[in-house]
Design a protein around this motif. Sequence first.
Motif, PDB file in Angstrom:
ATOM      1  N   SER A  80       0.845  -1.181   0.000  1.00  0.00           N
ATOM      2  CA  SER A  80       0.000   0.000   0.000  1.00  0.00           C
ATOM      3  C   SER A  80       0.887   1.239   0.000  1.00  0.00           C
ATOM      4  CB  SER A  80      -0.942   0.015   1.210  1.00  0.00           C
ATOM      5  OG  SER A  80      -0.221   0.157   2.407  1.00  0.00           O
ATOM      6  N   ALA A  81       0.502   2.219  -0.802  1.00  0.00           N
ATOM      7  CA  ALA A  81       1.247   3.476  -0.888  1.00  0.00           C
ATOM      8  C   ALA A  81       0.645   4.473   0.088  1.00  0.00           C
ATOM      9  CB  ALA A  81       1.202   4.021  -2.308  1.00  0.00           C
ATOM     10  N   ARG A  82       1.512   5.249   0.721  1.00  0.00           N
ATOM     11  CA  ARG A  82       1.070   6.265   1.669  1.00  0.00           C
ATOM     12  C   ARG A  82       1.867   7.539   1.430  1.00  0.00           C
ATOM     13  NH1 ARG A  82       0.476   3.484   7.474  1.00  0.00           N
ATOM     14  NH2 ARG A  82      -0.239   5.584   7.887  1.00  0.00           N
ATOM     15  N   CYS A  83       1.191   8.662   1.597  1.00  0.00           N
ATOM     16  CA  CYS A  83       1.792   9.962   1.354  1.00  0.00           C
ATOM     17  C   CYS A  83       1.855  10.746   2.659  1.00  0.00           C
ATOM     18  CB  CYS A  83       0.930  10.706   0.331  1.00  0.00           C
ATOM     19  SG  CYS A  83       1.530  12.334  -0.091  1.00  0.00           S
ATOM     20  N   LEU A 102       6.385   9.869  -0.513  1.00  0.00           N
ATOM     21  CA  LEU A 102       5.557   8.719  -0.874  1.00  0.00           C
ATOM     22  C   LEU A 102       6.317   7.461  -0.473  1.00  0.00           C
ATOM     23  CD1 LEU A 102       2.955   7.771  -2.277  1.00  0.00           C
ATOM     24  CD2 LEU A 102       4.265   7.675  -4.406  1.00  0.00           C
ATOM     25  N   VAL A 103       5.648   6.630   0.322  1.00  0.00           N
ATOM     26  CA  VAL A 103       6.248   5.387   0.790  1.00  0.00           C
ATOM     27  C   VAL A 103       5.332   4.230   0.453  1.00  0.00           C
ATOM     28  CG1 VAL A 103       7.467   6.591   2.661  1.00  0.00           C
ATOM     29  CG2 VAL A 103       5.294   5.456   3.130  1.00  0.00           C
ATOM     30  N   GLU A 104       5.896   3.054   0.526  1.00  0.00           N
ATOM     31  CA  GLU A 104       5.152   1.827   0.250  1.00  0.00           C
ATOM     32  C   GLU A 104       5.428   0.870   1.409  1.00  0.00           C
ATOM     33  OE1 GLU A 104       4.782  -0.253  -3.906  1.00  0.00           O
ATOM     34  OE2 GLU A 104       6.773  -0.610  -3.064  1.00  0.00           O
ATOM     35  N   GLN A 105       4.374   0.202   1.861  1.00  0.00           N
ATOM     36  CA  GLN A 105       4.539  -0.735   2.972  1.00  0.00           C
ATOM     37  C   GLN A 105       4.073  -2.122   2.576  1.00  0.00           C
ATOM     38  OE1 GLN A 105       2.885   0.509   6.709  1.00  0.00           O
ATOM     39  NE2 GLN A 105       4.237  -0.857   7.803  1.00  0.00           N
TER      40      GLN A 105
END
Length: 159
Positions: free
Chosen positions: A2-5, A155-158
């Motif tokens: 999931s991408a998170r900003c 922007l990160v991805e987990q």
Amino acid sequence: MSARCGIGFDVHRLVEGRRCVIGGVDVPHEKGLLGHSDADVLIHAIADALLGAAGLGDIGTFFPDTDAKWEGMDSREILRFIRARFAETGIRILNVDSVVMAQRPKLAPHVARMKENVAEALGISPDAVGVKATTTEKLGFTGREEGIAAQAVALVEQD
């Protein structure tokens, strides 16, 4: 995945007798940024954007300005801490983008080194780091050269 900003914003006052450190670069200027650490406004904004994207709070959560052990700290250590924390929790940095608002000093000659410093500290490619600089057309506290501000998005991805 999931991408998170996340977004980050920071401001530091310009004062006599301090270094002007921005993006890990000692920028020549007659004034420097006031703060508990090295007051690196760019790195602080990027760090808050990353921590926000990960839902981990803000810089003060991990590096309170009431703790003497962080006094004068090189702010790149904050980014290295985030890098390690993200590695432990399966978070991958996709990119960061930022803008520094300062009437002076002129930052364009230093932007490439700032990008490299941020990328190195985070363990990502320099092409995943955006650093821009702008004046505020002599408007507001930055235009009056009372301080410098920075804003960042991450922007990160987990897993």
